[in-house]
Design an enzyme around this catalytic site. Structure first.
Site, PDB file in Angstrom:
ATOM      1  N   LYS A 111       1.009  -1.018  -0.267  1.00  0.00           N
ATOM      2  CA  LYS A 111      -0.070   0.111   0.068  1.00  0.00           C
ATOM      3  C   LYS A 111       1.051   0.994  -0.401  1.00  0.00           C
ATOM      4  CE  LYS A 111      -4.336  -1.886   0.548  1.00  0.00           C
ATOM      5  NZ  LYS A 111      -4.297  -3.378   1.899  1.00  0.00           N
ATOM      6  N   LYS A 190      -5.812 -12.513 -11.629  1.00  0.00           N
ATOM      7  CA  LYS A 190      -6.694 -12.573 -10.466  1.00  0.00           C
ATOM      8  C   LYS A 190      -8.236 -11.443 -10.663  1.00  0.00           C
ATOM      9  CE  LYS A 190      -6.759 -12.991  -5.560  1.00  0.00           C
ATOM     10  NZ  LYS A 190      -6.646 -12.232  -4.567  1.00  0.00           N
ATOM     11  N   LYS A 193     -12.246  -6.906  -7.253  1.00  0.00           N
ATOM     12  CA  LYS A 193     -12.795  -6.030  -7.678  1.00  0.00           C
ATOM     13  C   LYS A 193     -12.380  -5.060  -7.785  1.00  0.00           C
ATOM     14  CE  LYS A 193     -13.325  -3.240  -3.739  1.00  0.00           C
ATOM     15  NZ  LYS A 193     -13.844  -2.135  -3.114  1.00  0.00           N
TER      16      LYS A 193
END
Ligand code: TRP
Length: 321
Positions: A111, A190, A193
């Protein structure tokens, strides 16, 4: 009986990747021990920013699991935030967690590398996850590969706590699902979302159709035979209907059969396979009290497991006598 625990983040609409990757394996495991499954709404707050979204995703995960065959008589299904004692434990674990352990966490480092705005919640995420696992005396923790390091961290933290305060926690065993369980999204990566490549599990017919018709294929012309083994279309078909897969491969190899035809076939296989779940799901959406009852009962059963564990940890640390 072994406690099998896992958490599912309510962070978006459910899709086939969630079903094959996490939901189905969890539902299959429910006969192997005492399954304890929770909807990790506290964790989801590190990414979901709208209250209405969190409420809806949380409800939908519960309804989705029940629709797909989770048996609430056997399995304890609850909302993480219905047992707020997990935060007390998270604090007790925090004080034995070295900063370096958290600084080395891939999910946090990723992140940061992506330039995302980070928060203390994101940094401390693995500690809360360790608390989830240890609070319920878990023996086995089935998770995807991406969570492997978080489980190692949980074991490290448990060991550190036991070293300092005495043997309070059982060290959980990870059960890692390998990549074979990963279903490709419509673009071949993969299904996720965040890639915008999902086939919805409980979506409107139109949305499912749009996703399936958008599956990436090569440009082999209609008249030529197609080799679909290992392609995105082939892998999806294999996941949705393993028994019909061989026929499907043969059909693809027949000259004159186009990708459009093959996609329509996949679409109808998806509809057939998931129709009963969708029906149950719609029923639950129309009767939310049935879902709430399951979650309330699950939280009561979860609290009963947690109470002696947190009591023991409080005594061990000197918070109580
Ligand atoms: N971090 C997990 C995920 O994103 C969800 C989770 C939260 C979890 N707490 C857990 C999984 C405890 C297993 C055990 O998939």
């Amino acid at each position: 009986m072994k406690i099998i625990l896992t958490g599912i983040q309510p962070s978006g609409d459910l899709h086939l990747g969630n079903y094959f990757g996490a939901m189905r394996p969890a539902i299959e495991l429910q006969s192997q021990g005492q399954a304890v499954y929770f909807i990790a709404d506290y964790h989801a707050l590190t990414s979901v920013t709208k209250a209405d979204d969190l409420r809806r995703y949380t409800f939908d995960v519960a309804a989705g699991f029940l629709a797909c065959g989770l048996d609430p008589q056997k399995t304890i299904l609850f909302r993480q935030s219905d047992v707020p004692q997990v935060h007390e434990l998270a604090w007790l674990l925090s004080v034995v967690t070295p900063m370096g352990l958290l600084e080395r966490a891939h999910s946090y480092k990723d992140k940061v590398a992506q330039g995302a705005e980070t928060s203390h919640g994101l940094f401390a995420y693995p500690v809360l996850m360790a608390a989830d696992i240890l609070l319920y005396n878990s023996d086995l923790v089935p998770v995807g590969k991406d969570q492997k390091q978080h489980l190692e961290i949980a074991r490290d933290i448990a060991q550190k706590f036991n070293d300092r305060f005495g043997p309070v926690f059982k060290l959980p065993e990870p059960v890692i699902r390998e990549a074979t369980a990963i279903v490709p999204g419509v673009d071949g990566r993969k299904m996720s979302k965040s890639y915008g490549n999902v086939i919805p599990l409980f979506g409107e017919e139109k949305a499912v159709k749009k996703a399936v018709m958008g599956i990436t294929t090569d440009s082999t012309p209609m008249e030529q035979p197609k080799q679909i083994e290992g392609t995105t279309l082939g892998q999806l078909m294999q996941a949705v209907n393993a028994d019909g897969y061989k026929d499907y491969v043969a059909q693809a190899a027949t000259p004159g059969v186009g990708y459009g035809d093959l996609k329509k076939k996949l679409l109808s296989e998806i509809a057939t396979r998931f129709a009963p779940y969708q029906e149950k799901y719609r029923h639950l959406q129309a009767h939310p009290a049935e879902v709430e009852d399951v979650l309330r009962d699950g939280a009561a059963r979860a609290r009963a497991i947690a109470a002696p564990v947190i009591a023991k940890a409080r005594v061990a640390t000197g918070l109580s006598k």
